[in-house]
Design a protein around this motif. Sequence first.
Motif, mmCIF file in Angstrom:
data_model
loop_
_atom_site.group_PDB
_atom_site.id
_atom_site.type_symbol
_atom_site.label_atom_id
_atom_site.label_comp_id
_atom_site.label_asym_id
_atom_site.label_seq_id
_atom_site.Cartn_x
_atom_site.Cartn_y
_atom_site.Cartn_z
ATOM 1 N N UNK A 307 0.839 -1.251 -0.039
ATOM 2 C CA UNK A 307 -0.049 -0.153 0.068
ATOM 3 C C UNK A 307 0.938 1.103 -0.029
ATOM 4 N N UNK A 308 0.206 2.280 -0.270
ATOM 5 C CA UNK A 308 1.002 3.788 -0.310
ATOM 6 C C UNK A 308 1.733 3.918 0.986
ATOM 7 N N UNK A 309 2.925 4.323 0.859
ATOM 8 C CA UNK A 309 3.566 4.978 2.297
ATOM 9 C C UNK A 309 3.296 6.420 2.316
ATOM 10 N N UNK A 310 3.771 6.892 3.500
ATOM 11 C CA UNK A 310 3.800 8.347 3.743
ATOM 12 C C UNK A 310 4.630 9.154 2.766
ATOM 13 N N UNK A 354 -7.838 11.573 6.655
ATOM 14 C CA UNK A 354 -8.931 11.954 5.496
ATOM 15 C C UNK A 354 -10.288 11.675 5.887
ATOM 16 N N UNK A 355 -11.080 12.323 5.360
ATOM 17 C CA UNK A 355 -12.769 12.063 5.596
ATOM 18 C C UNK A 355 -13.110 10.797 5.355
ATOM 19 N N UNK A 356 -13.831 10.042 6.330
ATOM 20 C CA UNK A 356 -14.092 8.721 5.891
ATOM 21 C C UNK A 356 -15.330 8.821 4.796
ATOM 22 N N UNK A 368 -4.444 2.139 -0.759
ATOM 23 C CA UNK A 368 -4.360 3.024 0.423
ATOM 24 C C UNK A 368 -4.377 2.693 1.872
ATOM 25 N N UNK A 369 -5.872 2.350 2.038
ATOM 26 C CA UNK A 369 -6.190 1.882 3.202
ATOM 27 C C UNK A 369 -7.261 0.935 3.291
ATOM 28 N N UNK A 370 -6.753 -0.525 2.781
ATOM 29 C CA UNK A 370 -7.541 -1.516 2.163
ATOM 30 C C UNK A 370 -8.484 -2.067 3.646
ATOM 31 N N UNK A 371 -7.918 -1.884 4.975
ATOM 32 C CA UNK A 371 -8.361 -2.243 6.348
ATOM 33 C C UNK A 371 -8.840 -1.453 7.138
ATOM 34 N N UNK A 372 -8.722 -0.062 6.795
ATOM 35 C CA UNK A 372 -9.060 1.001 7.485
ATOM 36 C C UNK A 372 -10.302 1.733 7.002
ATOM 37 N N UNK A 373 -11.109 2.480 7.762
ATOM 38 C CA UNK A 373 -12.180 3.324 6.998
ATOM 39 C C UNK A 373 -11.695 4.433 6.325
ATOM 40 N N UNK A 374 -10.407 5.160 6.909
ATOM 41 C CA UNK A 374 -9.815 6.242 6.205
ATOM 42 C C UNK A 374 -8.457 6.243 6.558
ATOM 43 N N UNK A 375 -7.766 6.934 5.632
ATOM 44 C CA UNK A 375 -6.341 6.871 5.865
ATOM 45 C C UNK A 375 -5.834 7.919 6.880
ATOM 46 N N UNK A 376 -4.852 7.373 7.641
ATOM 47 C CA UNK A 376 -4.210 8.173 8.528
ATOM 48 C C UNK A 376 -2.745 8.151 8.531
ATOM 49 N N UNK A 377 -2.261 9.524 8.751
ATOM 50 C CA UNK A 377 -0.548 9.638 8.575
ATOM 51 C C UNK A 377 0.100 10.311 9.625
ATOM 52 N N UNK A 378 0.871 9.891 10.336
ATOM 53 C CA UNK A 378 1.606 10.549 11.210
ATOM 54 C C UNK A 378 2.925 11.732 10.888
ATOM 55 N N UNK A 379 3.151 12.314 11.587
ATOM 56 C CA UNK A 379 4.158 13.670 11.164
ATOM 57 C C UNK A 379 4.917 13.865 12.441
ATOM 58 N N UNK A 380 6.120 13.615 12.408
ATOM 59 C CA UNK A 380 7.094 13.794 13.554
ATOM 60 C C UNK A 380 7.329 15.185 13.702
ATOM 61 N N UNK A 381 8.003 15.605 14.802
ATOM 62 C CA UNK A 381 8.584 17.008 15.190
ATOM 63 C C UNK A 381 9.264 17.512 14.206
#
Length: 461
Positions: A307-310, A354-356, A368-381
């Motif tokens: 799947x797509x990476x960050x 992202x919006x569900x 992108x997110x086959x097992x989740x309702x919406x895609x989430x991405x974390x961004x470090x400091x």
Amino acid sequence: MLGQKQEAQAALFYEFSLEDHVPQDHLIRSIDRFVDLNGIRQYLSQFYSHTGRPSIDPELLIRMLLVGYCFGIRSERRLCEEVHLNLAYRWFCRLDLSDRVPDHSTFSKNRHGRFRESDLLRHLFEMTVAQCIDEGLVSGQRMAIDASLIEADANKQNSTPKEDWDASAIDPADAPRAVREYLDTLDEAAFGAASEVQPKFTSHSDPASQWTAARKGPAFFSYSDNYLIDTDHGVIVDVEATRSIRQAEVGSTKTMLKRVKEKFDLHPERIIADTAYGTGPMLGWLVDRKIAPHIPVFDKSGRNDGTWTRAEFEWDAENDQYICPEGQALKQFRRNYSDPSRGPTGKGVARYRALKLTCQSCPSKSKCCPKADARKITREEHEDARQVAREIAKTRQYDVSMKLRKKVEMLFAHLKRILGLGRLRLLGPCGANDEFLLAATAQNLRKLAKIFPAPQQMRTA
């Protein structure tokens, strides 16, 4: 005709000159040109008593130690024998044929006393760095950093598992010198405070050494020898001893860069290192000081399921959002919070969602997110600094830097194979520091001698 047997006959007078018996092309002659110890006595004067018998000349001891480290003589007992027998070593140490070589025990007494109290070996190393700068071997523009494991003089049979080790139960008054040094470094960033994780085993003879299996073989106790070099000619501009863990090795980078700035006013435009130094905080520290990090980014955001990476999401700094490959926005907040506790977590990590409804109707959801309702991405400091390093990695200068990084690895190979420093002889953090400083001093002197050899004199007929 059969030759006659040679009989040694004692002569009443001898005319002998050491100068005439040291070959003109001997490495020791080239090294001697760059060893200026005239200020050693004044530097150590406050550490000697003004009464009592005269002590052994500290310049003689330093010259003997330089011989040992420059030519891979690891034993001080053997070093005394070599200086006694070798005419070239006698010449370098300013000893005449009739002069007596100091006993090997003298080195231990001075090293544990005056040399460490005065930080003489650090002073000696910085003198060689200053000479390299004066000779034009150091520009200070491009520097590389790395660490190498050096085996400590300890073994597993004389150790304690971490569940049975209790540092608070040690009485400093009755403890050996290496154990007292271990207690003194518990709060130092390079040793005890580098990580809260306790080693699997702790050595009784040298508890500051780190039990490690980093070489993918049998585990052993070790210290890390950290080098900061100028890549123009591979000159070592600073050296630091630390525990053999990544946090301590990376932390030594800050210590060494600050020290060369204060001592020699060297501020590199780029730092070259491997992935271990590519953490967010380290990259952020470098970028804040206008130092370009030519370092691979230490990133665990990659995915193994296809799947797509960050990295495939575009960062929009102006609007504080990510844009997915389908052109949809991932935002951290979609409305203003009056309650500060509902805003950013304050833990150095921001989450963008992202919006569900958008993701459910997206044709690329399986990528992108086959097992989740919406895609989430974390961004470090320090993600901005990471992005700076990623952009640098696309340039041609970065490819050149990766080749220059091999120079520091070659220095470690020379240290272990030629100078014989594969295992320490001295115990404790101070012992490791002493050996690393002397070895780095010897490598810089050999570098000077190689680039600027002693002029050859024509032999007279």
